[in-house]
Design an enzyme around this catalytic site. Structure first.
Site, PDB file in Angstrom:
ATOM      1  N   ASP A   1      64.073  15.652 -31.332  1.00  0.00           N
ATOM      2  CA  ASP A   1      65.484  15.713 -30.958  1.00  0.00           C
ATOM      3  C   ASP A   1      66.299  14.908 -31.962  1.00  0.00           C
ATOM      4  OD1 ASP A   1      67.447  16.626 -28.952  1.00  0.00           O
ATOM      5  OD2 ASP A   1      67.868  14.470 -28.851  1.00  0.00           O
TER       6      ASP A   1
ATOM      7  N   ASP B   1      43.923  50.033 -71.387  1.00  0.00           N
ATOM      8  CA  ASP B   1      43.238  50.206 -70.100  1.00  0.00           C
ATOM      9  C   ASP B   1      42.764  51.646 -69.969  1.00  0.00           C
ATOM     10  OD1 ASP B   1      42.275  49.684 -67.504  1.00  0.00           O
ATOM     11  OD2 ASP B   1      43.924  48.314 -67.117  1.00  0.00           O
TER      12      ASP B   1
ATOM     13  N   GLY C   1      41.898  53.583 -73.153  1.00  0.00           N
ATOM     14  CA  GLY C   1      40.603  53.320 -73.774  1.00  0.00           C
ATOM     15  C   GLY C   1      39.716  52.501 -72.862  1.00  0.00           C
ATOM     16  N   ASP C   2      38.453  52.373 -73.294  1.00  0.00           N
ATOM     17  CA  ASP C   2      37.452  51.669 -72.506  1.00  0.00           C
ATOM     18  C   ASP C   2      37.005  50.456 -73.318  1.00  0.00           C
ATOM     19  OD1 ASP C   2      34.965  50.816 -71.505  1.00  0.00           O
ATOM     20  OD2 ASP C   2      34.641  52.779 -70.579  1.00  0.00           O
TER      21      ASP C   2
ATOM     22  N   ARG D   1      42.205  39.618 -67.086  1.00  0.00           N
ATOM     23  CA  ARG D   1      41.740  40.413 -65.956  1.00  0.00           C
ATOM     24  C   ARG D   1      40.335  40.967 -66.115  1.00  0.00           C
ATOM     25  NH1 ARG D   1      44.925  42.528 -62.020  1.00  0.00           N
ATOM     26  NH2 ARG D   1      46.890  41.452 -61.934  1.00  0.00           N
TER      27      ARG D   1
END
Ligand SMILES: O=c1[nH]cc([C@@H]2O[C@H](COP(=O)(O)OP(=O)(O)OP(=O)(O)O)[C@@H](O)[C@H]2O)c(=O)[nH]1
Length: 528
Positions: free
Chosen positions: A88, A446, A472-473, A489
């Site tokens: 309060d 990617d 691409g890989d 990532r």
């Protein structure tokens, strides 16, 4: 994040904040406390004159607010929460106690009383530990107050009325909100600012430490020493204990309790919390509540076709987690839920399964291709519907957007002219890099099945020609030439051999003097 270690002591308890004040909820939520909100129905009408001092009044009101909620919840569920917190806030000036103004005229008389003077703001806090035994409620009340002195400027009539007409004073003790427009009226503050806003967080943490670590050690085990505290016997079958919540246990048994498995319980709780969150997302609870009027649990259940009782529990769990807020009108999204948990901005994969718990990794058999951006998320294309795959990309994109600027600015990359984000997915990080370094050209490399969706994902800010996408890989194709390779990532969760192979490929592609930056997406830690 929980900075105050003692707040952790409450993470495994059912904690209820007996307050409708959005400021108190915000302060405690920011501190990392998990709690339900059950506003107290206690009428703030204690006879002020019967208290020796203004803070004694605030403390008693806080205590009665918390006890009312503890008793109501006990009667309703026959199971009281573990801890109920009541507070309060009042303003004291020239022997008078000011609470929330009842109307504009009242706000005017309060503010003109404060004009040009110093006053005290007191917040009384009660921490009620509850225990239901044999249908009876035991309560153990700890209470304290904090004082902050506030000096107001001289306020002109015009300013006063303009402020009153803003509507801000009406739900604030003393008729002003120091955290908003009311801050303009204040010349000086002596003491805890948050105490004025409605909750003295610092004293609260100290009080918890006193209760949970009475001997001054921050030991996770329950304390052995007995520390008596104020608490009075209640009628109606309620007993207040003098012993603290955990001392009471050790005193009853007379033995040293075994070490408290804090870490284990935290894991169990986090799992439950994740389950609640994923279930709510899967049911589209946050979509339903986005931007609309609050809905009661029964209405949410009606719209989702779920059981009213289970839905109520799920919604309450989301309130405790800070994703929903609950008022008398019903449940509504918090800002976090609106921003990150609705379908369009969701940072979670749509599988209903926490990331990292899905099966399989790497290149699976039977011609299945795996997204190198996040092998655990964007999996075998034949195993998921297009909708699921897009949902995964959406989650990855939203997460990447959240962290991209931090990643881009964690290093000084201004000396590089070209970069290649390996497994850069929808280009969220690439665009952030381009924005931070206007002369940097970034190639996102990617898989074609990822890049075909790029047009559907908007980066933060406009698209720029600095960023290009190349299918691409990374295991098979030559890596594009660049001064800097970003592998934020692609390193997670691969077996060591694969990581070695990947890094060797990157190292071979590097020209002398080039750099590789790697980030751990989960923790936002950055290491080179
Ligand atoms: O500068 C600020 N001063 C005070 C406030 C807010 O004022 C109210 C104080 O009222 P009270 O303590 O009675 O709490 P309620 O809002 O009625 O909620 P309960 O359910 O707990 O009774 C409080 O909300 C402060 O946050 C302010 O915002 N700024």
């Amino acid at each position: 994040m929980v900075l105050c270690p003692v707040i952790r002591k409450l993470l495994h308890k059912r904690v209820v904040l007996a307050s409708a004040s959005p400021r108190r909820q915000e302060i405690l939520r920011q501190a990392g406390l998990r709690f339900e909100v059950v506003p107290s129905r206690f009428k703030e009408t204690l006879p002020k004159a019967s208290f020796p001092t203004p803070p004694a009044y605030a403390v008693e009101t806080a205590k009665q607010k918390a006890l009312e909620v503890a008793r109501r919840m006990h009667q309703k569920d026959l199971r009281a929460p573990d801890v109920v917190i009541g507070a309060d806030t009042i303003v004291a000036v020239g022997g008078l106690i000011l609470e929330k103004p009842v109307d504009k005229q009242d706000a005017y008389s309060m503010l003109s009383r404060l004009s040009g003077k110093e006053h005290s703001v007191f917040t009384g806090v009660a921490i009620v530990h509850c225990c239901s035994r044999d249908g009876r409620l035991d309560t153990d009340v700890s209470e304290f107050y904090e004082e902050t002195r506030v000096q107001f400027s001289e306020l002109s009539e015009e300013l006063l009325w303009e402020y009153i007409d803003s509507g801000e004073p009406m739900d604030k003790a003393g008729g002003y909100g120091i955290q908003a427009l009311g801050g303009m009226l204040v010349e000086q503050v002596h003491g805890d600012f948050l105490n004025v806003v409605g909750f003295p967080l610092n004293r609260f943490c100290k009080k918890l430490a006193e209760l949970y670590y009475p001997s001054g050690r921050e030991d996770p085990r329950p304390a052995q020493s007995h520390q008596g505290r104020g608490g009075r016997a209640e009628d109606g079958g309620e007993r207040t204990q003098a012993a603290g919540p955990e001392e009471a246990v050790s005193n009853r048994t007379g033995h040293s309790p075994p070490p408290f498995p804090t870490g284990l319980l935290e894991l169990v709780d986090s799992f439950k919390a994740s389950k609640a969150l994923f279930t709510a997302c899967k049911l589209k609870v946050f979509d339903l509540l986005k931007d609309g009027a609050p809905l009661k649990a029964v209405d949410v259940a009606g719209k989702l076709g779920t059981s009213a009782c289970g839905t109520g529990r799920l919604l309450d769990a989301c309130v405790a987690l800070g994703f929903l807020q609950k008022t008398d009108r019903g449940y509504s999204n918090t800002e976090t839920a609106n921003l990150h948990l609705t379908s369009d901005g969701r940072v979670l994969p749509p599988t209903g399964r926490p990331r990292g718990m899905s099966v399989g990794r790497g290149r699976a058999g039977h011609g299945v291709r795996v997204c190198l951006s996040d092998p655990l998320l964007f999996q075998a294309s034949c195993a998921h519907s297009e909708e699921t795959r897009l949902g995964l990309l959406r989650a990855m994109h939203s997460l990447a957007k959240l962290t991209a600027r931090h990643v881009a600015t964690a290093f000084d990359l201004s000396r590089f002219a070209s970069a290649c984000d390996l497994g850069g997915c929808t280009g969220a990080l690439a665009h952030a890099l381009a924005r931070e370094y206007p002369r940097l050209r970034v190639t996102v490399f990617d898989l074609p099945e990822v890049l075909q969706h790029v047009a559907g994902f908007q980066p933060d800010g406009p698209r720029t020609e600095q960023v290009s996408f190349l299918p691409g890989d990374i295991f098979e194709d030559s890596l594009p030439e660049a001064d800097l390779y970003v592998v934020s990532r692609i390193l997670r969760d691969w077996p060591d051999g694969k990581v070695h192979e990947l890094l060797s490929r990157v190292a071979r592609a590097c020209k002398p003097g080039e750099a590789t930056a790697s980030t751990s997406l989960l923790q936002n830690l950055i290491f080179v």
